[in-house]
Design a protein around this motif. Structure first.
Motif: not given
Length: 135
Positions: A58, A61, A122, A126-128
């Motif tokens: 998560k 990502g 994260k 942040q998911g990237d």
């Protein structure tokens, strides 16, 4: 009402059996993970899976095959292999987040997956998987 000897013995036996069974803990099959360099060697399967899903999956990502290669002998992933450079980058990033949490947030022994960590994967990703890069 007087309890006879047979009733006392039966009761004692039942108590012994009950507490004997409740004290018995089945042997837990512990899966030995190979090639853990940042995470604890004695980590539970549940804790490892949570870290991989929450922090890596998560947080970046990505899925498992982002860092792990396919096993040559099966259709499974070879989690111990270091064939993909992304795996060593992930280790470096884990060490970095632990150091930041220790140095700047005063955590004595920060550990990946610890809910006390202020900075996690994260925070930046942040998911990237490539934060900050223009797409």
């Amino acid at each position: 009402m007087q309890i006879n000897l047979k009733t006392k013995i039966t009761g004692a036996l039942l108590l012994f059996i009950f507490f004997g069974i409740s004290a018995f803990e089945p042997t837990k099959v512990s899966r030995e993970f190979r090639n853990l360099q940042v995470l604890p060697k004695d980590i539970s399967e549940k804790a490892l899976q949570k870290i991989m899903e929450e922090e890596c999956g998560k947080g970046l990502g990505v899925s498992c095959n982002y860092c792990h290669t396919k096993d040559k002998n099966s259709s499974d992933l070879d989690f111990a292999s270091d064939a993909k450079p992304e795996k060593e980058i992930a280790r470096s990033m884990m060490r970095m987040t632990m150091e930041i949490n220790k140095k700047y947030f005063g955590l004595e022994n920060p550990a990946i997956g610890d809910t006390l960590m202020s900075i996690t994967c994260k925070t930046c990703h942040q998911g990237d998987p490539y934060p900050g890069k223009k797409k």
